[in-house]
Write a protein that holds these residues in place. Structure first.
Motif, PDB file in Angstrom:
ATOM      1  N   SER A   1       0.572  -1.012  -0.410  1.00  0.00           N
ATOM      2  CA  SER A   1       0.059  -0.642  -0.023  1.00  0.00           C
ATOM      3  C   SER A   1       1.104   0.547  -0.349  1.00  0.00           C
ATOM      4  N   PHE A   2       0.163   2.176  -0.550  1.00  0.00           N
ATOM      5  CA  PHE A   2       1.180   3.379  -0.137  1.00  0.00           C
ATOM      6  C   PHE A   2      -0.307   4.380  -0.661  1.00  0.00           C
ATOM      7  N   GLY A   3       0.265   5.863  -0.333  1.00  0.00           N
ATOM      8  CA  GLY A   3      -0.955   6.688  -0.716  1.00  0.00           C
ATOM      9  C   GLY A   3      -2.010   6.796  -0.536  1.00  0.00           C
ATOM     10  N   GLY A   4      -2.663   7.104  -0.162  1.00  0.00           N
ATOM     11  CA  GLY A   4      -4.261   7.664   0.754  1.00  0.00           C
ATOM     12  C   GLY A   4      -4.133   8.593   2.761  1.00  0.00           C
ATOM     13  N   LEU A   5      -4.781   9.408   3.457  1.00  0.00           N
ATOM     14  CA  LEU A   5      -4.250   9.681   4.240  1.00  0.00           C
ATOM     15  C   LEU A   5      -4.446   8.875   5.895  1.00  0.00           C
ATOM     16  N   PHE A   6      -3.661   8.585   6.239  1.00  0.00           N
ATOM     17  CA  PHE A   6      -3.596   7.779   7.134  1.00  0.00           C
ATOM     18  C   PHE A   6      -4.228   6.320   6.405  1.00  0.00           C
ATOM     19  N   GLY A   7      -3.373   5.914   5.658  1.00  0.00           N
ATOM     20  CA  GLY A   7      -3.386   4.680   5.015  1.00  0.00           C
ATOM     21  C   GLY A   7      -5.381   4.176   5.128  1.00  0.00           C
ATOM     22  N   LEU A   8      -6.250   5.310   4.763  1.00  0.00           N
ATOM     23  CA  LEU A   8      -7.496   5.457   4.193  1.00  0.00           C
ATOM     24  C   LEU A   8      -7.854   5.900   2.683  1.00  0.00           C
ATOM     25  N   GLY A   9      -8.173   5.152   1.875  1.00  0.00           N
ATOM     26  CA  GLY A   9      -8.230   5.556   1.061  1.00  0.00           C
ATOM     27  C   GLY A   9      -7.966   5.505  -0.432  1.00  0.00           C
ATOM     28  N   GLY A  10      -6.034   4.301   0.057  1.00  0.00           N
ATOM     29  CA  GLY A  10      -5.142   3.943  -0.501  1.00  0.00           C
ATOM     30  C   GLY A  10      -5.685   2.828  -1.002  1.00  0.00           C
ATOM     31  N   LYS A  11      -4.955   1.950  -2.098  1.00  0.00           N
ATOM     32  CA  LYS A  11      -5.645   1.047  -3.027  1.00  0.00           C
ATOM     33  C   LYS A  11      -4.371   0.052  -2.674  1.00  0.00           C
ATOM     34  N   TYR A  12      -4.499  -1.253  -2.990  1.00  0.00           N
ATOM     35  CA  TYR A  12      -3.084  -2.110  -2.427  1.00  0.00           C
ATOM     36  C   TYR A  12      -2.650  -2.612  -4.196  1.00  0.00           C
ATOM     37  N   TYR A  13      -1.095  -2.992  -4.247  1.00  0.00           N
ATOM     38  CA  TYR A  13      -0.607  -2.998  -5.094  1.00  0.00           C
ATOM     39  C   TYR A  13      -0.381  -4.833  -4.382  1.00  0.00           C
ATOM     40  N   PRO A  14      -0.584  -5.592  -5.670  1.00  0.00           N
ATOM     41  CA  PRO A  14       0.136  -7.176  -5.265  1.00  0.00           C
ATOM     42  C   PRO A  14       0.750  -6.950  -6.177  1.00  0.00           C
ATOM     43  N   ILE A  15       2.388  -7.423  -5.909  1.00  0.00           N
ATOM     44  CA  ILE A  15       3.509  -7.606  -6.568  1.00  0.00           C
ATOM     45  C   ILE A  15       4.659  -8.656  -5.600  1.00  0.00           C
ATOM     46  N   PRO A  16       4.426  -9.552  -7.570  1.00  0.00           N
ATOM     47  CA  PRO A  16       5.191 -10.711  -7.662  1.00  0.00           C
ATOM     48  C   PRO A  16       5.990 -10.945  -6.099  1.00  0.00           C
ATOM     49  N   TRP A  17       6.353 -11.624  -5.233  1.00  0.00           N
ATOM     50  CA  TRP A  17       7.365 -12.074  -4.210  1.00  0.00           C
ATOM     51  C   TRP A  17       8.615 -12.434  -4.810  1.00  0.00           C
ATOM     52  N   ASP A  18       8.933 -12.271  -5.950  1.00  0.00           N
ATOM     53  CA  ASP A  18      10.753 -12.037  -6.309  1.00  0.00           C
ATOM     54  C   ASP A  18      11.381 -11.371  -7.486  1.00  0.00           C
ATOM     55  N   VAL A  19      10.783 -10.306  -7.051  1.00  0.00           N
ATOM     56  CA  VAL A  19      10.651  -8.600  -7.179  1.00  0.00           C
ATOM     57  C   VAL A  19      11.361  -7.977  -6.034  1.00  0.00           C
ATOM     58  N   LEU A  20      10.810  -8.663  -4.310  1.00  0.00           N
ATOM     59  CA  LEU A  20      11.206  -7.920  -3.461  1.00  0.00           C
ATOM     60  C   LEU A  20      12.886  -9.179  -2.826  1.00  0.00           C
ATOM     61  N   ASP A  21      13.725  -7.542  -2.865  1.00  0.00           N
ATOM     62  CA  ASP A  21      15.099  -8.633  -2.245  1.00  0.00           C
ATOM     63  C   ASP A  21      14.608  -7.781  -0.771  1.00  0.00           C
ATOM     64  N   TYR A  22      15.643  -8.154   0.587  1.00  0.00           N
ATOM     65  CA  TYR A  22      15.783  -8.043   1.577  1.00  0.00           C
ATOM     66  C   TYR A  22      16.844  -7.217   1.270  1.00  0.00           C
ATOM     67  N   ASP A  23      16.914  -5.801   2.111  1.00  0.00           N
ATOM     68  CA  ASP A  23      18.096  -4.803   2.201  1.00  0.00           C
ATOM     69  C   ASP A  23      18.024  -4.784   3.335  1.00  0.00           C
ATOM     70  N   PRO A  24      18.954  -5.363   4.393  1.00  0.00           N
ATOM     71  CA  PRO A  24      18.819  -5.270   5.837  1.00  0.00           C
ATOM     72  C   PRO A  24      20.020  -4.332   6.438  1.00  0.00           C
ATOM     73  N   GLY A  25      20.322  -3.490   5.385  1.00  0.00           N
ATOM     74  CA  GLY A  25      20.530  -1.837   5.562  1.00  0.00           C
ATOM     75  C   GLY A  25      19.453  -1.116   5.523  1.00  0.00           C
ATOM     76  N   LYS A  26      18.463  -1.179   5.183  1.00  0.00           N
ATOM     77  CA  LYS A  26      17.815  -0.097   5.438  1.00  0.00           C
ATOM     78  C   LYS A  26      15.818  -1.276   5.884  1.00  0.00           C
ATOM     79  N   GLY A  27      16.620  -2.400   6.596  1.00  0.00           N
ATOM     80  CA  GLY A  27      15.253  -2.807   7.569  1.00  0.00           C
ATOM     81  C   GLY A  27      14.144  -3.326   6.747  1.00  0.00           C
ATOM     82  N   GLY A  28      14.384  -3.175   5.536  1.00  0.00           N
ATOM     83  CA  GLY A  28      13.037  -3.135   4.435  1.00  0.00           C
ATOM     84  C   GLY A  28      13.571  -4.355   3.112  1.00  0.00           C
ATOM     85  N   TYR A  29      12.620  -4.113   2.217  1.00  0.00           N
ATOM     86  CA  TYR A  29      12.290  -4.029   0.953  1.00  0.00           C
ATOM     87  C   TYR A  29      13.020  -3.814   0.274  1.00  0.00           C
ATOM     88  N   ALA A  30      13.357  -4.182  -0.392  1.00  0.00           N
ATOM     89  CA  ALA A  30      14.233  -3.236  -1.705  1.00  0.00           C
ATOM     90  C   ALA A  30      13.733  -3.776  -3.333  1.00  0.00           C
TER      91      ALA A  30
END
Length: 130
Positions: free
Chosen positions: A61-90
Motif C-alpha cells: 500500500s501507499f498513498g491515501g491519508l492515514f492509510g485511508l483511501g489508498g489502493k493495494y498493489y500486489p507484486i510478485p514476491w520474486d521482485v522483492l529483495d530484503y535489504d538489511p541496511g534499510k530494514g525493509g525490502y528493495a
C-alpha cells in the motif's frame, strides 16, 4: 555471537539474524524502497499458496491519508529483495510503474486465480512456472 557454520552464509548475505525464517506479522508493515532509497510504501500482507506454502505476492500500500483511501498493489514476491541496511525490502521499480500496475481497493480483493496471476506477473516481467 560467534559465527558458526550455520550462520556464516547469512552473514555473507548481509543478514544479521541467525534465523532463516521470519514471522508473518514481522513482514506485514515492512517498508518497501526503490533502489534509489525512496520509500515506496509498505507491505500490508502477503498471499501464500495453500498447497506449496510459498509466498506468491506481497500486497503493498501507499498513498491515501492515514492509510485511508489508498489502493493495494500486489507484486510478485520474486521482485522483492530484503535489504538489511534499510530494514525493509528493495525493488527495481519506481513509483510511476507501481501506480500504473495491477491494483485493487480495500474490500474489493480480486480472485487471485491463475488469470489474475498472469496479469500481475506479466506486468512486472516475472516468469511464472506453473
Amino acid at each position: 555471537m560467534a559465527e558458526t557454520t550455520a550462520t556464516a552464509p547469512l552473514a555473507e548475505a548481509g543478514i544479521d539474524s541467525p534465523h532463516r525464517l521470519i514471522a508473518s506479522n514481522r513482514v506485514e508493515g515492512t517498508a518497501v524502497y526503490n533502489r534509489a532509497g525512496e520509500k515506496l510504501g509498505r507491505i500490508e500482507y502477503f498471499m501464500v499458496d495453500k498447497v506449496t506454502g510459498q509466498a506468491d505476492y506481497a500486497v503493498m500500500s501507499f498513498g491515501g491519508l492515514f492509510g485511508l483511501g489508498g489502493k493495494y498493489y500486489p507484486i510478485p514476491w520474486d521482485v522483492l529483495d530484503y535489504d538489511p541496511g534499510k530494514g525493509g525490502y528493495a525493488v527495481d521499480l519506481d513509483r510511476d510503474k507501481l501506480e500504473k500496475g495491477p491494483s485493487f481497493a480495500a474490500g474489493e480483493e480480486p480472485a487471485f486465480d491463475r488469470r489474475y496471476d498472469r496479469n500481475v506477473y506479466d506486468y512486472y516481467g516475472v516468469i511464472y512456472t506453473w
